[in-house]
Design a protein around this motif. Structure first.
Motif, PDB file in Angstrom:
ATOM      1  N   GLU A 100     -46.121  18.214  -9.005  1.00  0.00           N
ATOM      2  CA  GLU A 100     -46.461  19.347  -8.413  1.00  0.00           C
ATOM      3  C   GLU A 100     -47.583  20.038  -9.278  1.00  0.00           C
ATOM      4  N   GLN A 101     -47.471  19.806 -10.584  1.00  0.00           N
ATOM      5  CA  GLN A 101     -48.623  20.503 -11.640  1.00  0.00           C
ATOM      6  C   GLN A 101     -49.958  19.847 -11.424  1.00  0.00           C
ATOM      7  N   TYR A 102     -49.990  18.597 -10.998  1.00  0.00           N
ATOM      8  CA  TYR A 102     -51.302  18.046 -10.799  1.00  0.00           C
ATOM      9  C   TYR A 102     -51.621  17.639  -9.199  1.00  0.00           C
ATOM     10  N   LYS A 103     -51.019  18.417  -8.378  1.00  0.00           N
ATOM     11  CA  LYS A 103     -51.252  18.188  -7.030  1.00  0.00           C
ATOM     12  C   LYS A 103     -51.366  16.892  -6.474  1.00  0.00           C
ATOM     13  N   LEU A 104     -50.645  15.775  -6.898  1.00  0.00           N
ATOM     14  CA  LEU A 104     -50.508  14.663  -6.651  1.00  0.00           C
ATOM     15  C   LEU A 104     -49.640  14.257  -5.351  1.00  0.00           C
ATOM     16  N   PRO A 105     -49.948  13.250  -4.604  1.00  0.00           N
ATOM     17  CA  PRO A 105     -49.129  12.903  -3.365  1.00  0.00           C
ATOM     18  C   PRO A 105     -47.436  12.572  -4.192  1.00  0.00           C
ATOM     19  N   PHE A 129     -34.306   8.670  -9.772  1.00  0.00           N
ATOM     20  CA  PHE A 129     -34.430   8.489 -11.396  1.00  0.00           C
ATOM     21  C   PHE A 129     -35.563   9.259 -11.685  1.00  0.00           C
ATOM     22  N   PHE A 130     -36.488   9.435 -10.809  1.00  0.00           N
ATOM     23  CA  PHE A 130     -37.695  10.195 -11.165  1.00  0.00           C
ATOM     24  C   PHE A 130     -37.755  11.684 -10.711  1.00  0.00           C
ATOM     25  N   SER A 131     -36.571  12.249 -10.417  1.00  0.00           N
ATOM     26  CA  SER A 131     -36.798  13.399  -9.663  1.00  0.00           C
ATOM     27  C   SER A 131     -37.386  14.351 -10.580  1.00  0.00           C
ATOM     28  N   TYR A 132     -37.321  14.551 -11.696  1.00  0.00           N
ATOM     29  CA  TYR A 132     -37.937  15.542 -12.663  1.00  0.00           C
ATOM     30  C   TYR A 132     -39.466  15.459 -12.667  1.00  0.00           C
ATOM     31  N   LEU A 133     -39.951  13.983 -12.677  1.00  0.00           N
ATOM     32  CA  LEU A 133     -41.334  13.700 -12.381  1.00  0.00           C
ATOM     33  C   LEU A 133     -41.857  14.359 -11.177  1.00  0.00           C
ATOM     34  N   ASP A 134     -40.983  14.178 -10.257  1.00  0.00           N
ATOM     35  CA  ASP A 134     -41.723  14.741  -8.836  1.00  0.00           C
ATOM     36  C   ASP A 134     -41.819  16.224  -8.884  1.00  0.00           C
ATOM     37  N   LYS A 155     -42.637  15.154 -26.773  1.00  0.00           N
ATOM     38  CA  LYS A 155     -44.033  15.692 -27.149  1.00  0.00           C
ATOM     39  C   LYS A 155     -44.990  14.823 -26.852  1.00  0.00           C
ATOM     40  N   GLN A 156     -44.952  13.529 -26.902  1.00  0.00           N
ATOM     41  CA  GLN A 156     -45.807  12.537 -26.266  1.00  0.00           C
ATOM     42  C   GLN A 156     -45.282  11.998 -24.977  1.00  0.00           C
ATOM     43  N   ASP A 157     -45.573  12.717 -23.861  1.00  0.00           N
ATOM     44  CA  ASP A 157     -44.901  12.141 -22.749  1.00  0.00           C
ATOM     45  C   ASP A 157     -45.594  11.237 -21.969  1.00  0.00           C
ATOM     46  N   TYR A 158     -45.002  10.439 -20.811  1.00  0.00           N
ATOM     47  CA  TYR A 158     -45.501   9.531 -20.218  1.00  0.00           C
ATOM     48  C   TYR A 158     -45.417   9.529 -18.676  1.00  0.00           C
ATOM     49  N   CYS A 159     -45.905  10.724 -18.553  1.00  0.00           N
ATOM     50  CA  CYS A 159     -45.752  11.159 -16.848  1.00  0.00           C
ATOM     51  C   CYS A 159     -46.686  10.319 -16.206  1.00  0.00           C
ATOM     52  N   ARG A 160     -47.751  10.508 -16.541  1.00  0.00           N
ATOM     53  CA  ARG A 160     -48.873   9.602 -15.664  1.00  0.00           C
ATOM     54  C   ARG A 160     -48.661   7.974 -15.697  1.00  0.00           C
ATOM     55  N   GLU A 161     -48.252   7.529 -16.983  1.00  0.00           N
ATOM     56  CA  GLU A 161     -47.818   6.137 -16.927  1.00  0.00           C
ATOM     57  C   GLU A 161     -46.697   5.906 -15.959  1.00  0.00           C
TER      58      GLU A 161
END
Length: 295
Positions: free
Chosen positions: A117-122, A107-112, A51-57
């Motif tokens: 993708e959602q925030y159009k980041l590199p 390790f971070f494939s879900y994040l990628d 619920k409180q994610d840390y994707c940006r971090e």
């Protein structure tokens, strides 16, 4: 681990995984075991979907930790090296880094797949390229530019291109230092054709000189598209600045100095210009495509 996973606890696990993989840079470690790999992936996944994610971090931590690894383990290997020795070491470290990054991004494939993708980041691979070439350019920017520009000049003059050139060049073009390298290539190309124009204008007739302009535009449009990993249209626009401009400045200056009739000059120029635009409009890269060491 059950319940909410706070960032400090989770990142400590992931940071250990990144540091473990960083040993690949110096060939002093093997890849994580399957069990370790799944533990890192599970930790990253939980931190991304709770619920409180840390994707940006995690995304920022990924970039920062990789850059720290580069400063600690890559830059010392580049110290006190020049020219070919510098490039050989850079290529070796970039190749090892590619192996490391392919391991870590897993390790971070879900994040990628989701956050990026959602925030159009590199992508993580592109962000990793910046984490490598950012510190490298900060400390060794002149050495990198000199090594790569020397290779481009040598290839332009008929020598074979080093097989590792495209790996490094395309890595740079995926990073945020791309503009620095592109500007260096453009300036060096402009200087090269400024020098050539002074030689050609006294050795060729005006129609033959314009034919050399056309030939140079075709070759450099293909060359820049291939090296900078850009489209033919983008490359053509850059070559108008870096190739056509210096060559035509010399042409116009010479014609003015010799007081060549305006009508004859215009007719000669227009004839070759039409051929140039027609031929450059159909340029292709000949099916060539550079591989990238982070793919």
């Amino acid at each position: 681990m059950n319940g909410h996973l706070n960032f400090e606890e989770g990142w400590k696990v992931l940071e250990q995984g990144i540091v473990r993989c960083s040993k690949i840079l110096e060939c002093t470690s093997t890849r994580p075991t399957v069990a370790e790999y799944m533990n890192y992936y599970d930790c990253s996944y939980r931190m991304a979907v709770q619920k409180q994610d840390y994707c940006r971090e995690m995304y920022n931590g990924f970039k920062t930790t990789l850059a720290d690894c580069v400063r600690a383990m890559v830059l010392p290997h580049l110290m006190h090296k020049k020219n070919d020795c510098f490039f050989r070491e850079l290529l070796k470290m970039w190749s090892n880094y590619g192996i490391m990054v392919r391991c870590v991004t897993g390790f971070f494939s879900y994040l990628d797949r989701c956050y990026v993708e959602q925030y159009k980041l590199p992508s993580l691979s592109d962000a990793a390229a910046t984490s490598f070439f950012g510190p490298v350019f900060s400390y060794f920017g002149d050495e990198v530019r000199t090594a790569l520009l020397t290779m481009i000049r040598q290839e332009r003059d008929g020598n074979n291109m080093d097989s590792g050139f495209l790996d490094v060049m395309h890595g740079i073009c995926r990073s945020e230092v791309k503009t620095l390298m592109q500007n260096a290539v453009l300036q060096d190309t402009y200087d090269y054709y400024s020098m050539r124009s002074s030689e050609w204008i006294v050795h060729y007739s005006l129609p033959d000189y314009l034919a050399k302009v056309q030939e140079s535009m075709e070759k450099e449009t293909n060359r820049m598209a291939y090296y900078l990993n850009i489209s033919s249209d983008e490359s053509f626009d850059l070559c108008l600045q870096a190739v056509n401009a210096p060559l035509m400045e010399t042409y116009d200056s010479y014609a003015s100095e010799k007081q060549i009739g305006g009508q004859l000059l215009l007719q000669t120029y227009k004839t070759v210009e039409e051929e140039l635009l027609d031929r450059c409009g159909s340029l292709t890269l000949g099916g060539r495509s550079g591989s990238n060491s982070l793919d």
